[in-house]
Design a protein around this motif. Structure first.
Motif, PDB file in Angstrom:
ATOM      1  N   VAL A 186      -7.406   6.399   1.633  1.00  0.00           N
ATOM      2  CA  VAL A 186      -6.554   5.991   2.739  1.00  0.00           C
ATOM      3  C   VAL A 186      -6.140   4.532   2.552  1.00  0.00           C
ATOM      4  N   VAL A 187      -4.866   4.259   2.835  1.00  0.00           N
ATOM      5  CA  VAL A 187      -4.391   2.880   2.795  1.00  0.00           C
ATOM      6  C   VAL A 187      -3.823   2.527   4.163  1.00  0.00           C
ATOM      7  N   ASP A 188      -3.820   1.252   4.459  1.00  0.00           N
ATOM      8  CA  ASP A 188      -3.261   0.787   5.721  1.00  0.00           C
ATOM      9  C   ASP A 188      -1.766   1.096   5.766  1.00  0.00           C
ATOM     10  N   VAL A 189      -1.286   1.530   6.932  1.00  0.00           N
ATOM     11  CA  VAL A 189       0.121   1.900   7.066  1.00  0.00           C
ATOM     12  C   VAL A 189       1.040   0.728   6.738  1.00  0.00           C
ATOM     13  N   SER A 190       0.650  -0.474   7.109  1.00  0.00           N
ATOM     14  CA  SER A 190       1.483  -1.643   6.802  1.00  0.00           C
ATOM     15  C   SER A 190       1.556  -1.898   5.302  1.00  0.00           C
ATOM     16  N   ALA A 191       0.448  -1.662   4.584  1.00  0.00           N
ATOM     17  CA  ALA A 191       0.469  -1.816   3.125  1.00  0.00           C
ATOM     18  C   ALA A 191       1.351  -0.749   2.491  1.00  0.00           C
ATOM     19  N   ALA A 192       1.287   0.463   3.032  1.00  0.00           N
ATOM     20  CA  ALA A 192       2.142   1.533   2.513  1.00  0.00           C
ATOM     21  C   ALA A 192       3.600   1.221   2.767  1.00  0.00           C
ATOM     22  N   ARG A 193       3.898   0.631   3.941  1.00  0.00           N
ATOM     23  CA  ARG A 193       5.278   0.277   4.268  1.00  0.00           C
ATOM     24  C   ARG A 193       5.817  -0.758   3.272  1.00  0.00           C
ATOM     25  N   PHE A 252       4.840  -1.213   0.205  1.00  0.00           N
ATOM     26  CA  PHE A 252       5.003  -0.528  -1.077  1.00  0.00           C
ATOM     27  C   PHE A 252       6.310   0.265  -1.095  1.00  0.00           C
ATOM     28  N   LEU A 253       6.575   1.006  -0.026  1.00  0.00           N
ATOM     29  CA  LEU A 253       7.785   1.824   0.033  1.00  0.00           C
ATOM     30  C   LEU A 253       9.042   0.962   0.089  1.00  0.00           C
ATOM     31  N   GLU A 254       8.983  -0.156   0.807  1.00  0.00           N
ATOM     32  CA  GLU A 254      10.139  -1.054   0.858  1.00  0.00           C
ATOM     33  C   GLU A 254      10.528  -1.523  -0.536  1.00  0.00           C
ATOM     34  N   GLU A 255       9.530  -1.692  -1.395  1.00  0.00           N
ATOM     35  CA  GLU A 255       9.802  -2.200  -2.740  1.00  0.00           C
ATOM     36  C   GLU A 255      10.165  -1.097  -3.721  1.00  0.00           C
ATOM     37  N   HIS A 256       9.640   0.116  -3.516  1.00  0.00           N
ATOM     38  CA  HIS A 256       9.747   1.127  -4.575  1.00  0.00           C
ATOM     39  C   HIS A 256      10.466   2.419  -4.164  1.00  0.00           C
ATOM     40  N   HIS A 257      10.669   2.693  -2.865  1.00  0.00           N
ATOM     41  CA  HIS A 257      11.302   3.948  -2.450  1.00  0.00           C
ATOM     42  C   HIS A 257      12.785   3.718  -2.170  1.00  0.00           C
ATOM     43  N   LEU A 258      13.623   4.630  -2.645  1.00  0.00           N
ATOM     44  CA  LEU A 258      15.071   4.481  -2.486  1.00  0.00           C
ATOM     45  C   LEU A 258      15.478   4.398  -1.023  1.00  0.00           C
ATOM     46  N   TRP A 259      14.809   5.166  -0.158  1.00  0.00           N
ATOM     47  CA  TRP A 259      15.170   5.203   1.263  1.00  0.00           C
ATOM     48  C   TRP A 259      14.269   4.324   2.116  1.00  0.00           C
ATOM     49  N   VAL A 292      -0.566   2.398  -7.287  1.00  0.00           N
ATOM     50  CA  VAL A 292       0.507   2.901  -8.144  1.00  0.00           C
ATOM     51  C   VAL A 292       1.340   4.000  -7.484  1.00  0.00           C
ATOM     52  N   ALA A 293       0.865   4.589  -6.385  1.00  0.00           N
ATOM     53  CA  ALA A 293       1.635   5.635  -5.698  1.00  0.00           C
ATOM     54  C   ALA A 293       1.170   5.726  -4.261  1.00  0.00           C
ATOM     55  N   VAL A 294       2.095   6.139  -3.384  1.00  0.00           N
ATOM     56  CA  VAL A 294       1.813   6.217  -1.952  1.00  0.00           C
ATOM     57  C   VAL A 294       2.456   7.471  -1.377  1.00  0.00           C
ATOM     58  N   ALA A 295       1.772   8.095  -0.415  1.00  0.00           N
ATOM     59  CA  ALA A 295       2.342   9.184   0.383  1.00  0.00           C
ATOM     60  C   ALA A 295       2.057   8.888   1.840  1.00  0.00           C
ATOM     61  N   THR A 296       3.058   9.074   2.700  1.00  0.00           N
ATOM     62  CA  THR A 296       2.882   8.843   4.138  1.00  0.00           C
ATOM     63  C   THR A 296       3.156  10.133   4.904  1.00  0.00           C
ATOM     64  N   PHE A 297       2.484  10.261   6.071  1.00  0.00           N
ATOM     65  CA  PHE A 297       2.536  11.491   6.855  1.00  0.00           C
ATOM     66  C   PHE A 297       2.722  11.157   8.336  1.00  0.00           C
ATOM     67  N   THR A 298       3.272  12.117   9.082  1.00  0.00           N
ATOM     68  CA  THR A 298       3.363  11.997  10.533  1.00  0.00           C
ATOM     69  C   THR A 298       2.022  12.373  11.155  1.00  0.00           C
ATOM     70  N   LYS A 299       1.917  12.118  12.447  1.00  0.00           N
ATOM     71  CA  LYS A 299       0.780  12.651  13.189  1.00  0.00           C
ATOM     72  C   LYS A 299       0.950  14.160  13.333  1.00  0.00           C
ATOM     73  N   CYS A 319       6.236   8.209  -3.347  1.00  0.00           N
ATOM     74  CA  CYS A 319       6.833   7.590  -4.533  1.00  0.00           C
ATOM     75  C   CYS A 319       5.770   6.841  -5.312  1.00  0.00           C
ATOM     76  N   ALA A 320       6.058   6.645  -6.581  1.00  0.00           N
ATOM     77  CA  ALA A 320       5.235   5.816  -7.453  1.00  0.00           C
ATOM     78  C   ALA A 320       5.945   4.485  -7.661  1.00  0.00           C
ATOM     79  N   LYS A 321       5.259   3.560  -8.291  1.00  0.00           N
ATOM     80  CA  LYS A 321       5.919   2.310  -8.646  1.00  0.00           C
ATOM     81  C   LYS A 321       7.159   2.617  -9.473  1.00  0.00           C
ATOM     82  N   ARG A 322       8.171   1.785  -9.311  1.00  0.00           N
ATOM     83  CA  ARG A 322       9.447   2.077  -9.946  1.00  0.00           C
ATOM     84  C   ARG A 322       9.362   2.093 -11.472  1.00  0.00           C
ATOM     85  N   ASP A 323       8.357   1.436 -12.051  1.00  0.00           N
ATOM     86  CA  ASP A 323       8.228   1.412 -13.518  1.00  0.00           C
ATOM     87  C   ASP A 323       7.195   2.410 -14.010  1.00  0.00           C
TER      88      ASP A 323
END
Length: 543
Positions: free
Chosen positions: A35-42, A44-51, A69-76, A97-101
């Protein structure tokens, strides 16, 4: 986000040793899921996810030593009620998504496993962006496609080349996807008369993506299939990209549902428009009809290779059977025939050990057997027509045997095996006999089909009688085959057009049908957009 797009494109470029250029290959078995903190996942996604990121209830990450190196997020969890009773505990996989490289092999599998271990889950749903391909990789994880959405309208700025989004999660929010200017939103909310022009007045041009594919992973057993679970949820959000209070945007979304196919040719429209008018058309062959007293079956030359075949009555009334180009069999003008061909070719297996065999109930001008004989050079055809004059006047088709017989009796008595049966029969009132929707016919037709064989049934739209006939046919076909799908041909309206039903002895999956349609188009040199026509398929709800 051009740097992310560039990285994703580079990841698909073959490099030395068969790996992708400029991309690290990381095996998920060498990582730790936690488990990772939601803010840390956010972040990561801001830097590496297209959307970018979106609001999530929880997040899991893969760590290679100390590197995320990779993150997945889920709803409640959402307790989804089913129309037939019961509740399914459902979470949505929002982002992965994974890191862009980097490319993490088996990453989503490990993240899903960790998520499911910690929670009581019945179903996981997710959406994928079809701009980057279909859902074939997700299906290998256990996900099943339950819906292919129409193209999503967006706006492209003429000044900075950036896309503006009209609707969707996160649009217009801080750090979210960029929406439309407030002044334009006010205009679009006021009325829906000319939304495309209103965009242009603000320096924005309408464009469309490839749509979204929705998938469902059935974690706990159910007597219902994934498709049935999706179709029976309450409330049902099928076909919707989400609510909008803007009448102008709603109009653009409605237009996208009828997005025109990207045909590689005009179907001969340009040469057809230059053909002879009806009065100047030359009668080539004419024979008295054996089915309609006082009528003749006529073959007319309309110039530029175009010919028509139809009934001409003594009182001047005429019934159109079909139009074809005698010089170029690759041209098929009739839209309902394009839809019928698209559904059939998408439903049939790509690999086979023998030529495909087709049974056509209703020969008419022989356009469909002629076209399929051209694009499938080893295919074999049997075509049935009750009118002896049709068999005598219609042009010969390669590898096609025309039989003068009653189609119902032929199907009842036949013992041959066919890969596809087409039903395209209408009487003098443009109605298909109810007998072709009755169990006796459908059971006999199913018996003639190969193990992966398909039934393609064309009916007309318009009026109370035809509406009732469509309901009867869809219900009967679904009852016989276990499921029935319907696609209205391009240009159909509530009061006119064609509805084409598809059923098969093998299970049908709309995503695979879409992928098959794309593959067949390229492999067989088909010049009209099969994939867009197949995407119109909707499962018939059987009460």
């Amino acid at each position: 986000r051009g740097d992310i797009v560039g990285a994703r494109l580079l990841a698909r470029v073959p490099g030395a040793g068969g790996t992708a250029a400029a991309t690290r290959r990381i095996f998920a078995r060498k990582t730790e899921a936690r488990v990772v903190d939601v803010s840390a996942a956010r972040e990561f996604l801001e830097e590496h996810h297209l959307w970018r990121s979106t609001h999530a209830a929880c997040a899991y990450g893969l760590f290679l030593d100390a590197e995320l190196v990779a993150v997945a997020t889920f709803t409640k969890r959402r307790n989804v009620r089913q129309r037939r009773g019961g509740i399914r505990r459902t979470h949505e996989l929002l982002r992965f998504c994974a890191k862009r490289d980097a490319r993490v092999i088996g990453g989503i599998t490990k993240l899903l496993r960790a998520f499911l271990k910690d929670r009581d889950v019945d179903d996981v749903v997710t959406n994928i962006d079809r701009d980057w391909g279909g859902g074939s990789n997700w299906r290998s994880l256990g996900f099943e496609t339950v819906e292919i959405m129409p193209p999503l309208p967006m706006a492209l700025s003429a000044t900075d080349g950036r896309r503006r989004f009209l609707c969707g999660r996160g649009v217009g929010l801080p750090n979210g996807r960029e929406g439309l200017p407030a002044a334009l939103m006010a205009e679009l909310g006021a009325n829906d008369d000319v939304p495309r022009k209103r965009l242009a007045d603000h320096g924005l041009f309408l464009l469309h993506d490839a749509g979204v594919e929705r998938l469902l992973f059935k974690v706990t057993p159910s007597d219902l299939s994934a498709q049935e679970l999706w179709d029976s949820q309450v409330p049902n959000k099928k076909g919707s990209y989400g609510p909008t209070n803007s009448s102008g945007i709603a109009k653009l979304l409605d237009d996208a549902r009828n997005f025109p196919p990207a045909d590689a040719c005009d179907g001969g429209t340009s040469s057809l428009l230059a053909a002879y008018p009806d009065a100047a058309a030359k009668v080539v062959v004419s024979e008295p009809s054996t089915c309609f007293p006082g009528a003749r079956v006529e073959l007319r030359d309309r110039g530029n290779g175009w010919c028509t075949l139809g009934l001409r009555f003594d009182n001047g009334r005429s019934i159109y059977h079909g139009i074809f180009n005698a010089d170029d069999p690759s041209l098929m003008r009739a839209e309902h025939l394009r839809t019928m061909a698209s559904l059939a070719l998408a439903a049939l297996p790509a690999s086979r050990s023998r030529p495909l065999r087709f049974l056509h109930l209703g020969h008419g001008a022989g356009v469909l057997p002629s076209y399929l004989s051209h694009v499938l050079e080893d295919s074999q055809h049997v075509s049935i027509d009750l009118d002896e004059a049709v068999a005598a006047v219609a042009p010969a088709v390669p590898r096609c045997t025309v039989v003068v017989a009653d189609a119902l009796e032929y199907v009842r008595d036949a013992s041959d095996v066919f890969d596809c049966i087409f039903v395209d029969i209408f009487d003098g009132d443009n109605m298909c006999s109810e007998a072709f929707s009755e169990p006796a016919f459908l059971d006999a037709a199913r018996r003639l089909l190969s193990d992966s064989g398909a039934l393609v049934h064309n009916l007309h739209i318009g009026g109370k009688k035809r509406k009732a006939a469509l309901l009867t046919a869809g219900t009967a076909i679904g009852a016989c085959f276990g499921a029935a799908y319907r696609a209205d041909s391009v240009g159909s309206l509530p009061f006119s057009g064609n509805a084409v039903f598809l059923a098969s002895k093998a299970p049908l999956d709309r995503a695979r049908l879409h992928e098959n349609a794309t593959a067949v188009m390229h492999r067989n040199g088909i010049r009209f957009d099969m994939a867009t026509r197949v995407r119109r398929l909707q499962r018939v709800q059987i009460s």
